[in-house]
Design a protein around this motif. Structure first.
Motif, PDB file in Angstrom:
ATOM      1  N   GLU A  81      47.892  23.548  25.392  1.00  0.00           N
ATOM      2  CA  GLU A  81      47.506  24.925  25.088  1.00  0.00           C
ATOM      3  C   GLU A  81      47.149  25.681  26.372  1.00  0.00           C
ATOM      4  O   GLU A  81      46.811  25.101  27.395  1.00  0.00           O
ATOM      5  CB  GLU A  81      46.307  24.947  24.144  1.00  0.00           C
ATOM      6  N   ILE A  82      47.227  27.010  26.273  1.00  0.00           N
ATOM      7  CA  ILE A  82      46.780  27.898  27.342  1.00  0.00           C
ATOM      8  C   ILE A  82      45.646  28.746  26.764  1.00  0.00           C
ATOM      9  O   ILE A  82      45.855  29.521  25.828  1.00  0.00           O
ATOM     10  CB  ILE A  82      47.926  28.801  27.840  1.00  0.00           C
ATOM     11  N   PHE A  83      44.442  28.557  27.310  1.00  0.00           N
ATOM     12  CA  PHE A  83      43.264  29.261  26.816  1.00  0.00           C
ATOM     13  C   PHE A  83      42.783  30.256  27.860  1.00  0.00           C
ATOM     14  O   PHE A  83      43.123  30.160  29.049  1.00  0.00           O
ATOM     15  CB  PHE A  83      42.121  28.271  26.533  1.00  0.00           C
ATOM     16  N   ASP A  84      41.942  31.204  27.405  1.00  0.00           N
ATOM     17  CA  ASP A  84      41.238  32.020  28.381  1.00  0.00           C
ATOM     18  C   ASP A  84      39.888  31.355  28.674  1.00  0.00           C
ATOM     19  O   ASP A  84      39.648  30.217  28.266  1.00  0.00           O
ATOM     20  CB  ASP A  84      41.104  33.466  27.898  1.00  0.00           C
ATOM     21  N   GLY A  85      38.989  32.052  29.371  1.00  0.00           N
ATOM     22  CA  GLY A  85      37.759  31.422  29.842  1.00  0.00           C
ATOM     23  C   GLY A  85      36.818  30.971  28.760  1.00  0.00           C
ATOM     24  O   GLY A  85      35.951  30.127  29.005  1.00  0.00           O
ATOM     25  N   ILE A  86      36.942  31.512  27.525  1.00  0.00           N
ATOM     26  CA  ILE A  86      36.064  31.089  26.430  1.00  0.00           C
ATOM     27  C   ILE A  86      36.882  30.411  25.332  1.00  0.00           C
ATOM     28  O   ILE A  86      36.512  30.430  24.166  1.00  0.00           O
ATOM     29  CB  ILE A  86      35.240  32.269  25.878  1.00  0.00           C
ATOM     30  N   GLN A  87      37.984  29.821  25.708  1.00  0.00           N
ATOM     31  CA  GLN A  87      38.856  28.997  24.863  1.00  0.00           C
ATOM     32  C   GLN A  87      39.545  29.798  23.752  1.00  0.00           C
ATOM     33  O   GLN A  87      39.855  29.254  22.701  1.00  0.00           O
ATOM     34  CB  GLN A  87      38.101  27.801  24.252  1.00  0.00           C
ATOM     35  N   ARG A  88      39.808  31.063  23.999  1.00  0.00           N
ATOM     36  CA  ARG A  88      40.655  31.774  23.046  1.00  0.00           C
ATOM     37  C   ARG A  88      42.110  31.413  23.338  1.00  0.00           C
ATOM     38  O   ARG A  88      42.524  31.403  24.506  1.00  0.00           O
ATOM     39  CB  ARG A  88      40.438  33.281  23.140  1.00  0.00           C
ATOM     40  N   THR A 287      48.505  18.256  29.750  1.00  0.00           N
ATOM     41  CA  THR A 287      47.813  19.270  30.541  1.00  0.00           C
ATOM     42  C   THR A 287      47.160  20.306  29.636  1.00  0.00           C
ATOM     43  O   THR A 287      47.702  20.668  28.600  1.00  0.00           O
ATOM     44  CB  THR A 287      48.810  19.978  31.493  1.00  0.00           C
ATOM     45  N   VAL A 288      45.992  20.777  30.057  1.00  0.00           N
ATOM     46  CA  VAL A 288      45.325  21.917  29.421  1.00  0.00           C
ATOM     47  C   VAL A 288      45.172  22.996  30.494  1.00  0.00           C
ATOM     48  O   VAL A 288      44.663  22.720  31.579  1.00  0.00           O
ATOM     49  CB  VAL A 288      43.937  21.540  28.873  1.00  0.00           C
ATOM     50  N   LEU A 289      45.626  24.205  30.198  1.00  0.00           N
ATOM     51  CA  LEU A 289      45.518  25.314  31.148  1.00  0.00           C
ATOM     52  C   LEU A 289      44.474  26.311  30.658  1.00  0.00           C
ATOM     53  O   LEU A 289      44.468  26.692  29.481  1.00  0.00           O
ATOM     54  CB  LEU A 289      46.863  26.032  31.298  1.00  0.00           C
ATOM     55  N   ILE A 290      43.605  26.727  31.573  1.00  0.00           N
ATOM     56  CA  ILE A 290      42.626  27.782  31.274  1.00  0.00           C
ATOM     57  C   ILE A 290      42.883  28.920  32.253  1.00  0.00           C
ATOM     58  O   ILE A 290      42.739  28.748  33.466  1.00  0.00           O
ATOM     59  CB  ILE A 290      41.193  27.251  31.397  1.00  0.00           C
ATOM     60  N   ALA A 291      43.310  30.058  31.718  1.00  0.00           N
ATOM     61  CA  ALA A 291      43.707  31.192  32.553  1.00  0.00           C
ATOM     62  C   ALA A 291      42.681  32.303  32.418  1.00  0.00           C
ATOM     63  O   ALA A 291      42.523  32.873  31.335  1.00  0.00           O
ATOM     64  CB  ALA A 291      45.091  31.699  32.132  1.00  0.00           C
ATOM     65  N   ASN A 292      41.983  32.578  33.500  1.00  0.00           N
ATOM     66  CA  ASN A 292      41.046  33.700  33.488  1.00  0.00           C
ATOM     67  C   ASN A 292      41.167  34.429  34.824  1.00  0.00           C
ATOM     68  O   ASN A 292      40.465  34.137  35.776  1.00  0.00           O
ATOM     69  CB  ASN A 292      39.610  33.229  33.260  1.00  0.00           C
ATOM     70  N   MET A 296      40.656  39.886  34.242  1.00  0.00           N
ATOM     71  CA  MET A 296      40.028  39.597  32.954  1.00  0.00           C
ATOM     72  C   MET A 296      38.514  39.755  33.101  1.00  0.00           C
ATOM     73  O   MET A 296      38.000  39.842  34.219  1.00  0.00           O
ATOM     74  CB  MET A 296      40.378  38.175  32.505  1.00  0.00           C
ATOM     75  N   PRO A 297      37.771  39.815  31.991  1.00  0.00           N
ATOM     76  CA  PRO A 297      36.323  40.056  32.081  1.00  0.00           C
ATOM     77  C   PRO A 297      35.609  39.079  33.014  1.00  0.00           C
ATOM     78  O   PRO A 297      35.855  37.873  32.978  1.00  0.00           O
ATOM     79  CB  PRO A 297      35.864  39.886  30.627  1.00  0.00           C
ATOM     80  N   VAL A 298      34.716  39.639  33.837  1.00  0.00           N
ATOM     81  CA  VAL A 298      33.992  38.844  34.826  1.00  0.00           C
ATOM     82  C   VAL A 298      33.162  37.750  34.164  1.00  0.00           C
ATOM     83  O   VAL A 298      33.111  36.609  34.621  1.00  0.00           O
ATOM     84  CB  VAL A 298      33.097  39.766  35.675  1.00  0.00           C
ATOM     85  N   ALA A 299      32.503  38.082  33.059  1.00  0.00           N
ATOM     86  CA  ALA A 299      31.624  37.119  32.402  1.00  0.00           C
ATOM     87  C   ALA A 299      32.398  35.901  31.916  1.00  0.00           C
ATOM     88  O   ALA A 299      31.924  34.762  32.019  1.00  0.00           O
ATOM     89  CB  ALA A 299      30.906  37.794  31.238  1.00  0.00           C
ATOM     90  N   ALA A 300      33.615  36.121  31.390  1.00  0.00           N
ATOM     91  CA  ALA A 300      34.427  34.999  30.910  1.00  0.00           C
ATOM     92  C   ALA A 300      34.879  34.124  32.068  1.00  0.00           C
ATOM     93  O   ALA A 300      35.078  32.922  31.913  1.00  0.00           O
ATOM     94  CB  ALA A 300      35.628  35.518  30.134  1.00  0.00           C
ATOM     95  N   ARG A 301      35.032  34.727  33.246  1.00  0.00           N
ATOM     96  CA  ARG A 301      35.391  33.934  34.433  1.00  0.00           C
ATOM     97  C   ARG A 301      34.285  32.921  34.737  1.00  0.00           C
ATOM     98  O   ARG A 301      34.548  31.773  35.064  1.00  0.00           O
ATOM     99  CB  ARG A 301      35.583  34.867  35.630  1.00  0.00           C
ATOM    100  N   GLU A 302      33.043  33.382  34.598  1.00  0.00           N
ATOM    101  CA  GLU A 302      31.907  32.486  34.842  1.00  0.00           C
ATOM    102  C   GLU A 302      31.889  31.347  33.826  1.00  0.00           C
ATOM    103  O   GLU A 302      31.569  30.207  34.147  1.00  0.00           O
ATOM    104  CB  GLU A 302      30.611  33.307  34.777  1.00  0.00           C
ATOM    105  N   ALA A 303      32.260  31.631  32.572  1.00  0.00           N
ATOM    106  CA  ALA A 303      32.229  30.609  31.527  1.00  0.00           C
ATOM    107  C   ALA A 303      33.393  29.639  31.619  1.00  0.00           C
ATOM    108  O   ALA A 303      33.304  28.508  31.137  1.00  0.00           O
ATOM    109  CB  ALA A 303      32.238  31.278  30.146  1.00  0.00           C
ATOM    110  N   SER A 304      34.500  30.061  32.252  1.00  0.00           N
ATOM    111  CA  SER A 304      35.727  29.241  32.236  1.00  0.00           C
ATOM    112  C   SER A 304      35.521  27.871  32.872  1.00  0.00           C
ATOM    113  O   SER A 304      36.102  26.878  32.433  1.00  0.00           O
ATOM    114  CB  SER A 304      36.862  29.983  32.947  1.00  0.00           C
TER     115      SER A 304
END
Length: 586
Positions: A81-88, A287-292, A296-304
């Motif tokens: 899967e490809i998720f964003d910083g909060i696993q969406r 592989t798991v990809l997390i794309a932030n 993208m929102p700064v706060a989600a970058r911190e959570a990624s």
């Protein structure tokens, strides 16, 4: 419990009437249901970082707490899967909403409807405890996903079923002291809390990467931590791609944390096309990809970062070896700096928060090799490799310095080497590995009895070359003795023929430890026999012009199945060196 917004400052909002909330609770903001997280509580006021665009929000709008911390969903369906910083899930969002992530999207992190085939490995009446395997789901052709007893559950299996289920359906019932507990494949875990284990162990075996400068000179242990700092264009991303493809790991978690959108696009395009060299299957199947990205929102970058390490720990608990790549922790630290500034906290050096070092340490300390929960005493590891992007390559800036105090391996990338097309551009004069001595027994046992001697030889020659280079610049190469000229030539062979590696060459892109030993031994013998020949009266130029010199240079293109050719080259070199004699003594 509901509160009301009293202040909006970019991704940070302040809400009142939040006295019953807890730190790190997830909240829903306004009628748009934007996702946020409480990061500070003062009386009945809560400071909330919002993971979505906050334009248009104003005082008076409602904030509703969910009463639960920011968590990830862990179950079959994570791999590939490809998720964003909060696993969406970005691919499913694209299919449902198009190429723009609209605000307030409500979608489960994993697909709750997809059916998986569950094969149990225990039966009714068996005693189980937290971390024990209940069964297996073949998630991809590479990964057998183990379904584990959730943390805090212990008792006797009342019922367990074999068959096709989605991740929320009950597959087993366990009788515990508090009554019967239904278990499904889905687990949720708060990202800021490390998953528990039985025992943390001392790393004692290397994570083989196939990259000679890493495996031979600056190795990283399984369960170790490393930093890859370097200026723009020095090859941080390429190094991490090579490690993701070739490292001796079962699962790869790649976090594109704050990288530019086009760089992350390259990753998303390239990774699905990469073939796993071990199985021939697409690399994405483990592989798991997390794309932030940076837009993208700064706060989600911190959570990624926390999202990625939590997923890595989950697969570690199955007894797997996981490698997590964070590209880059500098962008993550910039997100911390922005949020700290909006909270009006006392700034530290260069505006970064005073707790920068402790936050970095919290991330890297979640790596390690551990004995997991469960009766079988299995061992799993998380190896963390973080890229650092200091402005202008200045390693004296706070993020680089804080990282260096934590990590045990430093692969310092050099812009000069990168401009010379030397890959990997890891500068052997500034890089180091604190695992090298600890791993020496493994190398002696599994690689070669003389591996440590060969490594020390290579490091010594490269260091000597750096010192002699200063003399050559001042008074010229002609002033050097024969021994020093031989050292310079040997160092050139080590640099150009051993440390330089072509990531796009089918054979040279990966080198086994056995082949690395043979290559280094050839260079060692060339230096030793050459010096002996010179001492017996041979001309140094004759030594350097031997045809075997070119064969040593091309030895890196010998295929793994043809390693016997190294013995042939060694024999030819011995005969040629002993055949030299007479001539002018240099």
């Amino acid at each position: 419990m509901k509160g009301k917004i009293i202040k909006v400052s970019g991704p940070l909002i302040v809400a009142e009437n939040m006295a019953d909330s807890k730190m790190y609770d997830v909240v829903r903001v306004s009628e748009k249901k934007l996702i946020g997280e409480i990061i500070e509580l003062r009386g009945d006021q809560a400071s909330i970082q919002v993971y979505e665009e906050t334009s248009g929000l104003g005082p008076g709008e409602e904030v509703e707490s969910t009463g639960a911390p920011l968590s990830v969903e862990l179950a079959p369906g994570v791999i590939g899967e490809i998720f964003d910083g909060i696993q969406r899930p970005l691919e499913r969002i694209f299919e449902s909403y198009g190429d723009r992530i609209t605000r307030g999207i409500s979608m489960t992190n994993l697909d709750h409807e997809k059916i998986w085939r569950f094969e149990p490995c225990v039966e009714a009446g068996d005693e189980v405890q937290s971390g024990d395997f209940l069964g297996t789901v073949q998630e991809t052709s590479i990964v057998a996903h183990k379904i584990m007893v959730p943390y805090g559950v212990q008792g006797k299996i009342v019922r367990i079923e074999k068959g096709d289920f989605n991740i929320t359906e009950t597959i087993a019932v366990v009788s515990t002291e508090k009554g019967e507990r239904e278990i499904c494949m889905l687990q949720r875990w708060p990202v800021r809390k490390g998953r528990p284990y039985r025992e943390k162990m001392t790393p004692d075996m290397p994570m083989i990467t196939g990259q000679r400068v890493i495996d031979t000179l600056f190795p990283i242990a399984k369960g170790g931590v490393a930093a890859v700092p370097g200026p723009f264009g020095s090859g941080k991303t390429v190094v991490q791609h090579q490690l993701a493809k070739w490292a001796d790991a079962d699962i790869i978690v790649y976090i594109g944390c704050g990288e530019r959108g086009n760089e992350m696009t390259d990753v998303l395009n390239e990774f699905p096309a990469l073939k796993d060299p071990k199985t021939g299957e697409p690399l994405m199947k483990r592989t798991v990809l997390i794309a932030n990205t940076s837009d993208m929102p700064v706060a989600a970058r911190e959570a990624s970062i926390y999202t990625g390490i939590t997923i890595a720990e989950y697969f570690r608990d199955m007894g797997m070896n996981v490698a997590i790549m964070a590209d880059s922790t500098s962008r993550w630290a910039e997100a911390l700096r922005e949020m700290s500034g909006r909270l009006e906290e006392m700034p530290g050096e260069e505006g970064y928060p005073a707790y920068l070092s402790s936050r970095l340490a919290e991330f890297y300390e979640r790596a390690g090799i551990v004995r997991t929960l469960g009766k079988d005493g299995r061992v799993g590891s998380v190896t963390a490799i973080g890229a650092v992007s200091p402005a202008g390559g200045d390693l004296s800036e706070p993020v680089s310095q804080a990282t260096l105090r934590i990590v045990k391996v430093f692969w310092g990338l050099s812009a000069n080497l990168a401009y010379k097309r030397h890959f990997p551009a890891i500068d052997w004069l500034v890089s180091y590995s604190l695992y090298a001595d600890r791993l020496s027994d493994w190398y002696t046992l599994h690689a070669s009895n003389d591996f440590i001697k060969l490594r020390a030889f290579a490091m010594h020659v490269l260091q000597e070359e750096a010192e002699l280079d200063e003399i050559v610049r001042l008074i010229g190469a002609d002033s050097l003795s024969g021994r020093d000229r031989m050292t310079m030539e040997t160092a050139k062979i080590i640099r150009e023929d051993f440390l330089h590696q072509n990531a796009f060459h089918e054979t040279d892109t990966y080198t086994s430890i056995a082949k690395q030993c043979k290559m280094l031994r050839l260079i060692y013998d060339f230096n030793r026999l050459g010096l002996e020949a010179v001492e017996k009266g041979a001309r140094l130029d004759d030594v350097l012009e031997l045809p075997v010199r070119e064969k040593i240079g091309r030895a890196k293109y010998i295929e793994e199945k043809d390693l016997a050719r190294f013995d042939e080259i060694s024999k030819e070199m011995n005969e040629a060196m002993h055949g030299l004699g007479g001539g002018e003594h240099v």
